[in-house]
Design a protein around this motif. Structure first.
Motif, mmCIF file in Angstrom:
data_model
loop_
_atom_site.group_PDB
_atom_site.id
_atom_site.type_symbol
_atom_site.label_atom_id
_atom_site.label_comp_id
_atom_site.label_asym_id
_atom_site.label_seq_id
_atom_site.Cartn_x
_atom_site.Cartn_y
_atom_site.Cartn_z
ATOM 1 N N ASN A 162 0.831 -1.213 0.000
ATOM 2 C CA ASN A 162 0.000 0.000 0.000
ATOM 3 C C ASN A 162 0.860 1.255 0.000
ATOM 4 O OD1 ASN A 162 -2.435 -1.304 -0.011
ATOM 5 N ND2 ASN A 162 -2.904 -0.978 2.151
ATOM 6 N N ALA A 163 1.914 1.250 0.828
ATOM 7 C CA ALA A 163 2.780 2.439 0.912
ATOM 8 C C ALA A 163 3.390 2.731 -0.462
ATOM 9 C CB ALA A 163 3.870 2.230 1.964
ATOM 10 N N TYR A 166 0.081 3.667 -2.962
ATOM 11 C CA TYR A 166 -0.635 4.928 -2.728
ATOM 12 C C TYR A 166 0.303 6.086 -2.447
ATOM 13 C CZ TYR A 166 -4.537 1.752 -2.492
ATOM 14 O OH TYR A 166 -5.452 0.782 -2.810
ATOM 15 N N ILE A 197 -4.092 10.279 3.966
ATOM 16 C CA ILE A 197 -5.499 9.847 4.003
ATOM 17 C C ILE A 197 -6.278 10.903 4.795
ATOM 18 C CG2 ILE A 197 -7.080 7.996 4.708
ATOM 19 C CD1 ILE A 197 -4.572 6.159 4.866
ATOM 20 N N ILE A 205 -10.738 2.713 7.066
ATOM 21 C CA ILE A 205 -9.944 2.021 6.037
ATOM 22 C C ILE A 205 -9.751 0.531 6.292
ATOM 23 C CG2 ILE A 205 -8.704 4.024 5.103
ATOM 24 C CD1 ILE A 205 -6.371 3.274 6.930
ATOM 25 N N TYR A 210 -13.690 -1.118 1.847
ATOM 26 C CA TYR A 210 -13.643 0.351 1.916
ATOM 27 C C TYR A 210 -12.409 0.869 1.179
ATOM 28 C CZ TYR A 210 -14.428 5.020 3.647
ATOM 29 O OH TYR A 210 -14.696 6.356 3.724
ATOM 30 N N ARG A 211 -12.634 1.777 0.251
ATOM 31 C CA ARG A 211 -11.505 2.398 -0.453
ATOM 32 C C ARG A 211 -11.753 3.905 -0.428
ATOM 33 N NH1 ARG A 211 -9.744 -0.515 -5.737
ATOM 34 N NH2 ARG A 211 -7.707 -0.215 -4.792
ATOM 35 N N VAL A 212 -10.674 4.666 -0.194
ATOM 36 C CA VAL A 212 -10.867 6.095 0.083
ATOM 37 C C VAL A 212 -11.400 6.837 -1.127
ATOM 38 C CG1 VAL A 212 -9.685 8.233 0.681
ATOM 39 C CG2 VAL A 212 -9.200 6.120 1.935
ATOM 40 N N ASN A 213 -10.689 6.719 -2.230
ATOM 41 C CA ASN A 213 -11.144 7.418 -3.416
ATOM 42 C C ASN A 213 -11.353 6.342 -4.462
ATOM 43 O OD1 ASN A 213 -11.225 8.629 -5.905
ATOM 44 N ND2 ASN A 213 -9.794 10.249 -5.335
ATOM 45 N N SER A 217 -8.465 4.757 -6.472
ATOM 46 C CA SER A 217 -7.970 3.500 -5.903
ATOM 47 C C SER A 217 -8.104 2.362 -6.896
ATOM 48 C CB SER A 217 -8.740 3.130 -4.639
ATOM 49 O OG SER A 217 -8.580 4.102 -3.659
ATOM 50 N N GLY A 222 -6.439 -2.903 -6.361
ATOM 51 C CA GLY A 222 -6.622 -3.474 -5.027
ATOM 52 C C GLY A 222 -8.022 -4.042 -4.921
ATOM 53 N N THR A 223 -8.301 -4.655 -3.784
ATOM 54 C CA THR A 223 -9.628 -5.242 -3.605
ATOM 55 C C THR A 223 -10.403 -4.521 -2.502
ATOM 56 O OG1 THR A 223 -8.737 -6.736 -1.951
ATOM 57 C CG2 THR A 223 -8.783 -7.534 -4.217
ATOM 58 N N GLY A 226 -7.459 -5.668 1.784
ATOM 59 C CA GLY A 226 -6.119 -5.824 2.370
ATOM 60 C C GLY A 226 -6.052 -5.447 3.847
ATOM 61 N N LEU A 227 -6.532 -4.252 4.188
ATOM 62 C CA LEU A 227 -6.405 -3.803 5.583
ATOM 63 C C LEU A 227 -7.388 -4.521 6.502
ATOM 64 C CD1 LEU A 227 -5.717 0.029 5.161
ATOM 65 C CD2 LEU A 227 -4.090 -1.784 5.718
HETATM 66 P P1 ADP Z 1 -6.847 -1.883 -1.390
HETATM 67 O O1 ADP Z 1 -6.976 -3.264 -1.906
HETATM 68 O O2 ADP Z 1 -7.790 -0.906 -2.007
HETATM 69 O O3 ADP Z 1 -5.429 -1.401 -1.380
HETATM 70 P P2 ADP Z 1 -6.791 -1.819 1.523
HETATM 71 O O4 ADP Z 1 -7.759 -2.424 2.462
HETATM 72 O O5 ADP Z 1 -5.369 -2.316 1.561
HETATM 73 O O6 ADP Z 1 -7.413 -2.011 0.094
HETATM 74 O O7 ADP Z 1 -6.786 -0.253 1.757
HETATM 75 C C1 ADP Z 1 -8.023 0.437 1.853
HETATM 76 C C2 ADP Z 1 -7.894 1.849 1.305
HETATM 77 O O8 ADP Z 1 -7.092 2.646 2.200
HETATM 78 C C3 ADP Z 1 -7.185 1.942 -0.033
HETATM 79 O O9 ADP Z 1 -8.074 1.739 -1.112
HETATM 80 C C4 ADP Z 1 -6.642 3.364 -0.029
HETATM 81 O O10 ADP Z 1 -7.673 4.251 -0.446
HETATM 82 C C5 ADP Z 1 -6.368 3.624 1.465
HETATM 83 N N1 ADP Z 1 -4.913 3.469 1.794
HETATM 84 C C6 ADP Z 1 -4.316 2.379 2.311
HETATM 85 N N2 ADP Z 1 -3.008 2.595 2.526
HETATM 86 C C7 ADP Z 1 -2.760 3.869 2.134
HETATM 87 C C8 ADP Z 1 -1.584 4.708 2.110
HETATM 88 N N3 ADP Z 1 -0.393 4.257 2.519
HETATM 89 N N4 ADP Z 1 -1.723 5.984 1.652
HETATM 90 C C9 ADP Z 1 -2.934 6.452 1.229
HETATM 91 N N5 ADP Z 1 -4.069 5.711 1.219
HETATM 92 C C10 ADP Z 1 -3.992 4.441 1.670
#
Ligand code: ADP
Length: 257
Positions: A162-163, A166, A197, A205, A210-213, A217, A222-223, A226-227
């Motif tokens: 992710n780091a 994103y 974020i 998150i 849940y995906r921020v934008n 995204s 991504g799915t 992950g988090l």
């Molecule tokens: P994804 O499969 O979309 O990466 P995650 O569950 O890993 O799903 O993350 C959820 C959302 O959190 C991501 O879609 C992204 O919008 C945000 N995110 C996660 N890590 C970061 C980061 N390091 N910087 C900015 N946004 C992040």
């Protein structure tokens, strides 16, 4: 709240006693609703790439049958869609495996320094693709935690990936292991210097899907699971994840054991 037994009436010296039993099922209802939301979300996420695959196949069988250029272009997109579905199914399987073993405590003795080195090596092709350098800072000696090796690899793969994904405009990602000296907890910090974020999204998150934008995204492959997987694994390890993020400056994920 539901009534679980009919009213019982007892006659006692001419008085009537009513005994009513109720059970609070709001928790069970909530879990049911979460489960069906989850199935609906998962089906929706699979349906989109499937519909697109079907569309391309029909075009290739029909109007674009003899168009070599269209074949090449569509096959690339179809491969991407199939990869997206595989990723999603892998993540769904990870989550359900974790749910199945949630009662078994992870108890291997694991040195985190080589584990992080291994994760970073495995992610180096992705980092190169997005032009990000990953720096690893670890103390000299071993840093042990009790855990499940594969699960911890999954946690750090997710956070570091992710780091890179994103935070790519920051060009670098720093991974630091703090050794837990002087009774302090063992910590792994993953820092990026990307867009950050917005505060209102931070608490959400780790929710499934849940995906921020969403649009931005989606292009990052991504799915949205992950988090959620990371949170699940860390709970099993009695570890916490702390998220500190500043828009325009970057994000710091700290895992504290
Ligand atoms: P994804 O499969 O979309 O990466 P995650 O569950 O890993 O799903 O993350 C959820 C959302 O959190 C991501 O879609 C992204 O919008 C945000 N995110 C996660 N890590 C970061 C980061 N390091 N910087 C900015 N946004 C992040």
């Amino acid at each position: 709240i539901v009534r679980v037994a009919p009213a019982e009436i007892a006659i006692d010296g001419g008085e009537r006693l009513y005994i009513l039993s109720y059970r609070d099922i709001s928790q069970a209802r909530r879990i049911d609703r979460m489960r069906s939301d989850f199935v609906a979300n998962a089906s929706h996420e699979l349906r989109t790439p499937l519909a697109s695959l079907r569309g391309f196949i029909e075009t290739l069988q029909g109007p674009a049958r003899n168009d070599v250029k269209a074949h090449e272009k569509f096959l690339v997109i179809m491969h991407e869609q199939a990869t997206r579905m595989s990723r999603l199914v892998d993540d769904l399987l990870s989550l359900s495996r974790l749910e199945l073993k949630s009662h078994i405590a992870p108890d291997e003795k694991i040195d985190l320094a080589p584990l992080l080195g291994h994760v970073i090596d495995a992610l180096s092709p992705l980092a190169q693709d997005v032009d990000v350098t990953i720096a690893l800072n670890v103390p000299d000696g071993p840093v042990f935690v009790n855990g499940d090796r594969d699960e911890l690899i999954e946690v750090f793969e997710n956070l570091i990936e992710n780091a890179c994904k994103y935070g790519q405009e920051g060009k670098k990602v720093e991974v630091s292991l703090l050794g837990g000296e002087d009774g302090r907890p063992v910590e792994v910090a993953v820092r990026d210097f990307g867009p950050g974020i917005p505060a209102e999204h931070v608490p959400r998150i780790t929710e499934r899907f849940y995906r921020v934008n969403v649009e931005a995204s989606r292009s990052k492959k991504g799915t949205g699971l992950g988090l959620a997987i990371v949170k699940h694994i860390l709970t099993r390890h009695r570890a916490r994840m702390i998220v500190q993020s500043e828009v325009g400056k970057g994000t710091l994920f700290t895992v504290r054991f």
